[in-house]
Design an enzyme around this catalytic site. Sequence first.
Site, short mmCIF file in Angstrom:
data_model
loop_
_atom_site.label_atom_id
_atom_site.label_comp_id
_atom_site.label_asym_id
_atom_site.label_seq_id
_atom_site.Cartn_x
_atom_site.Cartn_y
_atom_site.Cartn_z
N THR A 154 -21.40 71.38 -12.05
CA THR A 154 -21.09 72.63 -12.44
C THR A 154 -20.44 72.67 -14.01
O THR A 154 -20.58 73.67 -14.48
CB THR A 154 -19.87 73.19 -11.40
OG1 THR A 154 -18.80 72.21 -11.57
CG2 THR A 154 -20.44 73.14 -10.12
N LYS A 231 -18.72 79.01 -16.33
CA LYS A 231 -18.05 78.37 -15.17
C LYS A 231 -16.48 78.89 -15.75
O LYS A 231 -16.06 78.65 -16.87
CB LYS A 231 -18.10 77.13 -15.14
CG LYS A 231 -16.90 76.41 -13.97
CD LYS A 231 -17.20 74.98 -13.90
CE LYS A 231 -16.22 74.36 -12.99
NZ LYS A 231 -16.50 72.68 -12.72
N1 DAS Z 1 -17.91 66.52 -12.92
C1 DAS Z 1 -18.28 67.69 -12.25
C2 DAS Z 1 -19.73 67.86 -12.94
O1 DAS Z 1 -20.61 67.07 -12.53
C3 DAS Z 1 -18.64 67.87 -10.75
C4 DAS Z 1 -19.16 68.99 -10.30
O2 DAS Z 1 -18.47 70.14 -10.32
O3 DAS Z 1 -20.32 69.09 -9.94
O4 DAS Z 1 -20.06 68.87 -13.64
#
Ligand code: DAS
Length: 411
Positions: A154, A231
């Site tokens: 994310t 986000k």
């Molecule tokens: N560290 C985060 C990323 O990989 C974990 C997640 O939110 O999927 O972006």
Amino acid sequence: MLEGKRVRIKAKDRIFEGLVMPSATDTLVIKLDSGYNVGFKDYELLEVIEDEKVVVESPELERKAGLPEIKIISTGGTIASKVDYKTGAVTSQFSAEEIVSEVPELAELCNIDAELLYNILSENMKPAYWIELARGVYKTLKKGYDGVIVTHGTDTMSYTASALAFMLSTPKPVVFVGAQRSSDRPSSDAAMNLICAAQAATADLGEVAVVMHATTNDDFCYIHRGVKVRKLHTSRRDAFQSVNYPPLGKVEYPSGKITWMAERFKRGERGLELRDKLEEKVVLIKFFPGLRPDVLEYYHQEGYRGFVIEGTGLGHVSTDWVDTVKRVCEDSVVVMTSQCLWGRVCDRVYDTGRYLLKAGVVEGEDMLPEVALVKLMWLLGNYDVDEARRKVGENLVGEMTPTTGYCGKVL
Ligand code: DAS
């Protein structure tokens, strides 16, 4: 790496035996046969009893005639991983069988193929990986799939979604989806996000989108335009918000009912085309009081010819930047965006803005700073500096709107 292995250790003058669990620190965590997890900082490894390769048994996938054909391309992140607390093994769900065995509702919506492209956390994504992903999605759509789902971390999902939006003209849905909580946690959002992503990937949509929880409840997801989403919370499940443009639509859960909410590219509206060149020497600089313009000089001397400034308010930096900006604008593109995120840049109100326009700065309208960064990487990868400068203000894939009316909900 001891994770997933059965070991015998000596610690605190006693012998312990169990399965090594994942641990984010240098503490060794083992699951005893009693089911308890115990952690040791100091221990002596006596024996690796067996190297248990956890094979995730999963049913053969039966295909259902008449269902849309969707491909899931995994790049990693929280959504693609889980800890199997029964065995202690860290498994990653990559095969279609694994994903569907975890989320069987998917098999009711579409026939799924899956491909593992990367298994990385998205802070480790790079422009070269965006290009490889764009090529993979292009090939998948050319093969005739009805849509593509990209599972992704994310943290930088909106950067990758923006990169694909500029590199790939698509007549079908390309849906990015992630999770704020891994699938092995009770509060996981992974399954619902994936199911809603599959609904979007089989819908009347022809662009790159991001599907994530719309609220903290399991009631509906939003379908966000890939170049208008960010986000905006570190951990909440409704962390993703459309900025300066409404979500394209909402997917109700579990009914799957889609309600469209804004103008969108529809299925088949555009042709399939890939233009996968990016100029990596483009930099995004967040201005703050006291930041000296030397930072522009540094990157310019390093050969950068693309600059996005995340300025204050309507698009400002300190007036002692103006001379340096003027010099850099002679052979580079300098785009102004705003730290406010909401609203649009307008450098025609205050003197500072007018000096910057005179110096050659281009207004980034209502683009998010990171979207302007990716757009400029794509423009400079495909056009010369003058043409790229001219195209910054052109709306290509819905990344900017003539007037910004939407000022959505803030968490
Ligand atoms: N560290 C985060 C990323 O990989 C974990 C997640 O939110 O999927 O972006």
